[in-house]
Design a protein around this motif. Structure first.
Motif, PDB file in Angstrom:
ATOM      1  N   ALA A 224       1.430  12.707  -4.860  1.00  0.00           N
ATOM      2  CA  ALA A 224       1.388  12.676  -3.394  1.00  0.00           C
ATOM      3  C   ALA A 224       2.625  11.971  -2.840  1.00  0.00           C
ATOM      4  O   ALA A 224       3.215  12.412  -1.845  1.00  0.00           O
ATOM      5  CB  ALA A 224       0.116  11.980  -2.925  1.00  0.00           C
ATOM      6  N   LEU A 225       3.029  10.864  -3.474  1.00  0.00           N
ATOM      7  CA  LEU A 225       4.206  10.129  -3.010  1.00  0.00           C
ATOM      8  C   LEU A 225       5.468  10.968  -3.152  1.00  0.00           C
ATOM      9  O   LEU A 225       6.374  10.906  -2.317  1.00  0.00           O
ATOM     10  CB  LEU A 225       4.352   8.826  -3.788  1.00  0.00           C
ATOM     11  N   MET A 226       5.539  11.747  -4.214  1.00  0.00           N
ATOM     12  CA  MET A 226       6.721  12.591  -4.416  1.00  0.00           C
ATOM     13  C   MET A 226       6.785  13.709  -3.381  1.00  0.00           C
ATOM     14  O   MET A 226       7.868  14.171  -3.016  1.00  0.00           O
ATOM     15  CB  MET A 226       6.704  13.163  -5.833  1.00  0.00           C
ATOM     16  N   LYS A 227       5.611  14.145  -2.889  1.00  0.00           N
ATOM     17  CA  LYS A 227       5.588  15.145  -1.827  1.00  0.00           C
ATOM     18  C   LYS A 227       5.950  14.523  -0.487  1.00  0.00           C
ATOM     19  O   LYS A 227       6.724  15.100   0.286  1.00  0.00           O
ATOM     20  CB  LYS A 227       4.189  15.773  -1.771  1.00  0.00           C
ATOM     21  N   GLN A 228       5.398  13.348  -0.210  1.00  0.00           N
ATOM     22  CA  GLN A 228       5.638  12.680   1.075  1.00  0.00           C
ATOM     23  C   GLN A 228       6.938  11.873   1.001  1.00  0.00           C
ATOM     24  O   GLN A 228       6.954  10.646   1.022  1.00  0.00           O
ATOM     25  CB  GLN A 228       4.453  11.767   1.419  1.00  0.00           C
ATOM     26  N   LYS A 229       8.047  12.555   0.925  1.00  0.00           N
ATOM     27  CA  LYS A 229       9.339  11.922   0.655  1.00  0.00           C
ATOM     28  C   LYS A 229       9.838  11.038   1.795  1.00  0.00           C
ATOM     29  O   LYS A 229      10.698  10.176   1.595  1.00  0.00           O
ATOM     30  CB  LYS A 229      10.380  12.998   0.343  1.00  0.00           C
ATOM     31  N   ASN A 230       9.317  11.241   2.997  1.00  0.00           N
ATOM     32  CA  ASN A 230       9.760  10.439   4.143  1.00  0.00           C
ATOM     33  C   ASN A 230       8.801   9.300   4.474  1.00  0.00           C
ATOM     34  O   ASN A 230       8.919   8.675   5.528  1.00  0.00           O
ATOM     35  CB  ASN A 230       9.920  11.339   5.372  1.00  0.00           C
ATOM     36  N   LEU A 231       7.862   9.031   3.574  1.00  0.00           N
ATOM     37  CA  LEU A 231       6.865   7.994   3.811  1.00  0.00           C
ATOM     38  C   LEU A 231       7.529   6.619   3.955  1.00  0.00           C
ATOM     39  O   LEU A 231       8.304   6.190   3.109  1.00  0.00           O
ATOM     40  CB  LEU A 231       5.869   7.960   2.646  1.00  0.00           C
ATOM     41  N   LYS A 232       7.186   5.924   5.055  1.00  0.00           N
ATOM     42  CA  LYS A 232       7.742   4.598   5.310  1.00  0.00           C
ATOM     43  C   LYS A 232       6.720   3.479   5.115  1.00  0.00           C
ATOM     44  O   LYS A 232       7.103   2.351   4.798  1.00  0.00           O
ATOM     45  CB  LYS A 232       8.303   4.532   6.738  1.00  0.00           C
ATOM     46  N   GLU A 233       5.448   3.781   5.342  1.00  0.00           N
ATOM     47  CA  GLU A 233       4.410   2.759   5.206  1.00  0.00           C
ATOM     48  C   GLU A 233       3.257   3.294   4.363  1.00  0.00           C
ATOM     49  O   GLU A 233       2.725   4.368   4.648  1.00  0.00           O
ATOM     50  CB  GLU A 233       3.879   2.326   6.582  1.00  0.00           C
ATOM     51  N   LEU A 234       2.875   2.515   3.344  1.00  0.00           N
ATOM     52  CA  LEU A 234       1.751   2.871   2.487  1.00  0.00           C
ATOM     53  C   LEU A 234       0.839   1.669   2.313  1.00  0.00           C
ATOM     54  O   LEU A 234       1.270   0.615   1.852  1.00  0.00           O
ATOM     55  CB  LEU A 234       2.246   3.344   1.114  1.00  0.00           C
ATOM     56  N   ASN A 235      -0.408   1.834   2.708  1.00  0.00           N
ATOM     57  CA  ASN A 235      -1.417   0.780   2.527  1.00  0.00           C
ATOM     58  C   ASN A 235      -2.487   1.294   1.573  1.00  0.00           C
ATOM     59  O   ASN A 235      -3.222   2.224   1.886  1.00  0.00           O
ATOM     60  CB  ASN A 235      -2.051   0.398   3.870  1.00  0.00           C
ATOM     61  N   MET A 236      -2.557   0.689   0.380  1.00  0.00           N
ATOM     62  CA  MET A 236      -3.564   1.070  -0.606  1.00  0.00           C
ATOM     63  C   MET A 236      -4.312  -0.166  -1.102  1.00  0.00           C
ATOM     64  O   MET A 236      -4.747  -0.231  -2.241  1.00  0.00           O
ATOM     65  CB  MET A 236      -2.935   1.838  -1.767  1.00  0.00           C
ATOM     66  N   SER A 237      -4.469  -1.144  -0.231  1.00  0.00           N
ATOM     67  CA  SER A 237      -5.188  -2.350  -0.604  1.00  0.00           C
ATOM     68  C   SER A 237      -6.635  -2.014  -0.950  1.00  0.00           C
ATOM     69  O   SER A 237      -7.264  -1.185  -0.302  1.00  0.00           O
ATOM     70  CB  SER A 237      -5.140  -3.378   0.540  1.00  0.00           C
ATOM     71  N   GLY A 238      -7.141  -2.656  -1.984  1.00  0.00           N
ATOM     72  CA  GLY A 238      -8.516  -2.427  -2.395  1.00  0.00           C
ATOM     73  C   GLY A 238      -8.741  -1.167  -3.200  1.00  0.00           C
ATOM     74  O   GLY A 238      -9.878  -0.903  -3.605  1.00  0.00           O
ATOM     75  N   CYS A 239      -7.700  -0.386  -3.458  1.00  0.00           N
ATOM     76  CA  CYS A 239      -7.846   0.830  -4.277  1.00  0.00           C
ATOM     77  C   CYS A 239      -7.683   0.445  -5.755  1.00  0.00           C
ATOM     78  O   CYS A 239      -6.644   0.701  -6.373  1.00  0.00           O
ATOM     79  CB  CYS A 239      -6.820   1.876  -3.864  1.00  0.00           C
ATOM     80  N   PHE A 240      -8.703  -0.159  -6.300  1.00  0.00           N
ATOM     81  CA  PHE A 240      -8.628  -0.765  -7.633  1.00  0.00           C
ATOM     82  C   PHE A 240      -8.245   0.234  -8.723  1.00  0.00           C
ATOM     83  O   PHE A 240      -7.475  -0.087  -9.639  1.00  0.00           O
ATOM     84  CB  PHE A 240      -9.975  -1.404  -7.980  1.00  0.00           C
ATOM     85  N   TYR A 241      -8.754   1.448  -8.602  1.00  0.00           N
ATOM     86  CA  TYR A 241      -8.528   2.432  -9.659  1.00  0.00           C
ATOM     87  C   TYR A 241      -7.111   3.008  -9.634  1.00  0.00           C
ATOM     88  O   TYR A 241      -6.722   3.716 -10.558  1.00  0.00           O
ATOM     89  CB  TYR A 241      -9.548   3.565  -9.548  1.00  0.00           C
ATOM     90  N   LEU A 242      -6.357   2.712  -8.585  1.00  0.00           N
ATOM     91  CA  LEU A 242      -4.989   3.227  -8.473  1.00  0.00           C
ATOM     92  C   LEU A 242      -3.947   2.194  -8.879  1.00  0.00           C
ATOM     93  O   LEU A 242      -2.750   2.427  -8.739  1.00  0.00           O
ATOM     94  CB  LEU A 242      -4.724   3.699  -7.037  1.00  0.00           C
ATOM     95  N   THR A 243      -4.402   1.046  -9.410  1.00  0.00           N
ATOM     96  CA  THR A 243      -3.502  -0.058  -9.737  1.00  0.00           C
ATOM     97  C   THR A 243      -2.340   0.380 -10.619  1.00  0.00           C
ATOM     98  O   THR A 243      -1.192  -0.048 -10.422  1.00  0.00           O
ATOM     99  CB  THR A 243      -4.281  -1.181 -10.450  1.00  0.00           C
ATOM    100  N   ASP A 244      -2.600   1.249 -11.599  1.00  0.00           N
ATOM    101  CA  ASP A 244      -1.576   1.625 -12.587  1.00  0.00           C
ATOM    102  C   ASP A 244      -0.683   2.771 -12.128  1.00  0.00           C
ATOM    103  O   ASP A 244      -0.053   3.419 -12.954  1.00  0.00           O
ATOM    104  CB  ASP A 244      -2.259   2.027 -13.902  1.00  0.00           C
ATOM    105  N   PHE A 245      -0.606   3.032 -10.824  1.00  0.00           N
ATOM    106  CA  PHE A 245       0.101   4.234 -10.373  1.00  0.00           C
ATOM    107  C   PHE A 245       1.559   4.278 -10.808  1.00  0.00           C
ATOM    108  O   PHE A 245       2.104   5.347 -11.093  1.00  0.00           O
ATOM    109  CB  PHE A 245      -0.029   4.403  -8.845  1.00  0.00           C
TER     110      PHE A 245
END
Length: 469
Positions: A224-245
């Motif tokens: 998803a991050l590679m698709k959203q190439k213009n992303l400036k702000e990302l909030n993933m607090s509390g997403c425990f299962y995504l820690t190893d991204f």
């Protein structure tokens, strides 16, 4: 002004009204029909009600004013979030004539039905900004019948909408091709299928998936991050299962667009994860690592590589970091304006001495840094920055009233100072200048609450000056 017995040219009446504040305009609505006729057009373009009396007065005027529906056509903005607890379908039906709304904020309006919300959206298909956060009962009527039809939508908030599922979100992302800002925090029904959709559709600049605890595949997040190439702000607090991204990112290219990253509460985040993300996101300005309890000074060495880009750093409750790591960051990242090291109990006066050298410092959090002494306060009192306005020192039990008084007298731009839980201060005359206890405060903190706003600090300064005289 004007009355029903005095006839003034319309231009003069409108000129008089243009000098009035909005609260005064609401008060004048019910004077008579003539006043109402001149005032309503001014209020219609931006329907923002910040107090319940404003909302009630306006609703009453609508019910009695015959041409209300004509004025609906002039409305461009509707914000009911300030009076969300009182808004019902009956209130919103008074605005059924609106066809040109561009911004709608119904955040927290839990008394509205799905049918009513869907109806007002379908009547205003050119909406650019929409906030439906905190309305847990939103279902198919709005999610599938209305949202995908808002083709011009640029910003959408569906925070805490418990019934939002992957298929509904996909339909919106597929149809709303101009969407730039998307808030989905605490939408607990969403899974990694939504991340998969984000890897196929959209060109976002802001994405909030915090609290989406059923998103469990970190490899899909990277796509998803590679698709959203213009992303400036990302909030993933509390997403425990995504820690190893970051473990799934193998490309040599970097995400140079990202400016803000929030990883609060990812307790399994390691030093290696932070080293890699600081390498992949080299232009981060804001970084939240609060409650990432496994981080050590090794991680801070990676944060130092962000250098002058970094302006805000949050390391609250990172228990393992020491002066060595903090000082390394502070010496490298000279443009830091906001630092929060609350709960980093290993820190000493040495770290604060370095904090005080930051030329653009505005806010500093040092709550529960128990080894700090009055020397730290002297450093902050002589801070290099002219912009320092907020200092949090609650539960720093090694501080004395004398140093706090010195700080209040010497930091001329100080707007907030918290010293709750410092027993040596609670039993002095300083306590008398504390701000009133907030209603929302934890009851256990009431006996030990002590904080000052700009007004209380000024009162204290005047008191000291009078004593000196």
């Amino acid at each position: 002004m004007m009355s029903s017995n005095i006839s003034l040219p319309n231009e003069i009446c409108y000129k008089i009204i243009s000098y009035m504040d909005v609260p005064d305009l609401y008060n004048c609505l019910t004077v008579n029909s003539v006043w109402c006729r001149f005032i309503l057009p001014f209020l219609w373009e931006k329907l923002v009600f910040k107090t319940l009396p404003e909302f009630q007065t306006f609703s009453k005027a609508l019910q009695t004013f015959k041409n209300a529906e004509n004025y609906c056509m002039h409305s461009r903005k509707l914000n009911l979030s300030y009076v969300s607890n009182f808004v019902t379908d009956g209130h919103l039906s008074l605005l059924s004539g609106a066809r040109n709304l561009l911004r709608i904020n119904l955040s927290g309006c839990t008394r509205l039905t799905d049918d009513m919300i869907s109806s007002i959206l379908l009547n205003n298909l050119d909406i650019l900004v929409l906030d439906l956060s905190g309305i847990p009962k939103l279902s198919t009527k709005t999610m599938l019948d209305a949202l995908p039809k808002l083709k011009k939508l640029k910003a959408l908030s569906l925070s805490r909408c418990a019934l939002l599922d992957d298929s509904q979100l996909k339909e919106t992302l597929v149809q709303c091709k101009h969407l730039k800002k998307l808030k989905l925090n605490d939408c607990t029904s969403l899974t990694e299928k939504s991340l998969q959709t984000l890897s196929e559709y959209g060109d976002l600049i802001e994405l909030d998936i915090s609290g989406c605890r059923n998103m469990k595949d970190p490899s899909v997040l990277i796509k998803a991050l590679m698709k959203q190439k213009n992303l400036k702000e990302l909030n993933m607090s509390g997403c425990f299962y995504l820690t190893d991204f970051m473990d799934y990112y193998t490309s040599p290219s970097k995400f140079c667009s990202l400016r803000s990253l929030n990883l609060t509460g990812l307790s399994e985040l390691s030093d290696n994860h932070v080293l890699k993300l600081c390498e992949c996101f080299p232009r981060l300005q804001t970084l939240y690592l609060t409650k990432c309890i496994q981080l050590t000074d090794t991680a801070l060495a990676g944060i130092s590589n962000l250098k002058t880009y970094l302006t805000s750093l949050h390391l609250g409750h990172c228990y393992e970091v020491t002066d060595l790591g903090i000082i390394s960051v502070l010496k490298s990242c000279k443009n830091l304006a906001y630092v929060d090291f609350g709960g980093c109990f290993r820190l000493t006066d040495s770290s604060v001495a370095e904090i005080a050298k930051l030329p653009r410092l505005q806010r500093v959090g040092l709550v529960k840094c128990i080894f700090l002494t009055d020397i730290s306060i002297i450093h902050l009192s002589n801070c290099s920055s002219k912009f320092l306005e907020r200092i949090h020192l609650s539960y720093c039990t090694g501080l004395t009233p004398k140093s706090i008084s010195y700080l209040m007298l010497n930091c001329k731009n100080l707007k907030h100072l918290s010293v709750t839980g410092i027993s040596s201060i609670l039993c002095t005359e300083l306590r008398a200048f504390s701000r009133p206890i907030p209603k929302e405060i934890n009851p256990s903190q009431v006996p030990i609450f002590c904080a000052f706003t700009r007004e209380e600090i000024d009162l204290f300064r005047n008191y000291i000056n009078q004593k000196i005289i």
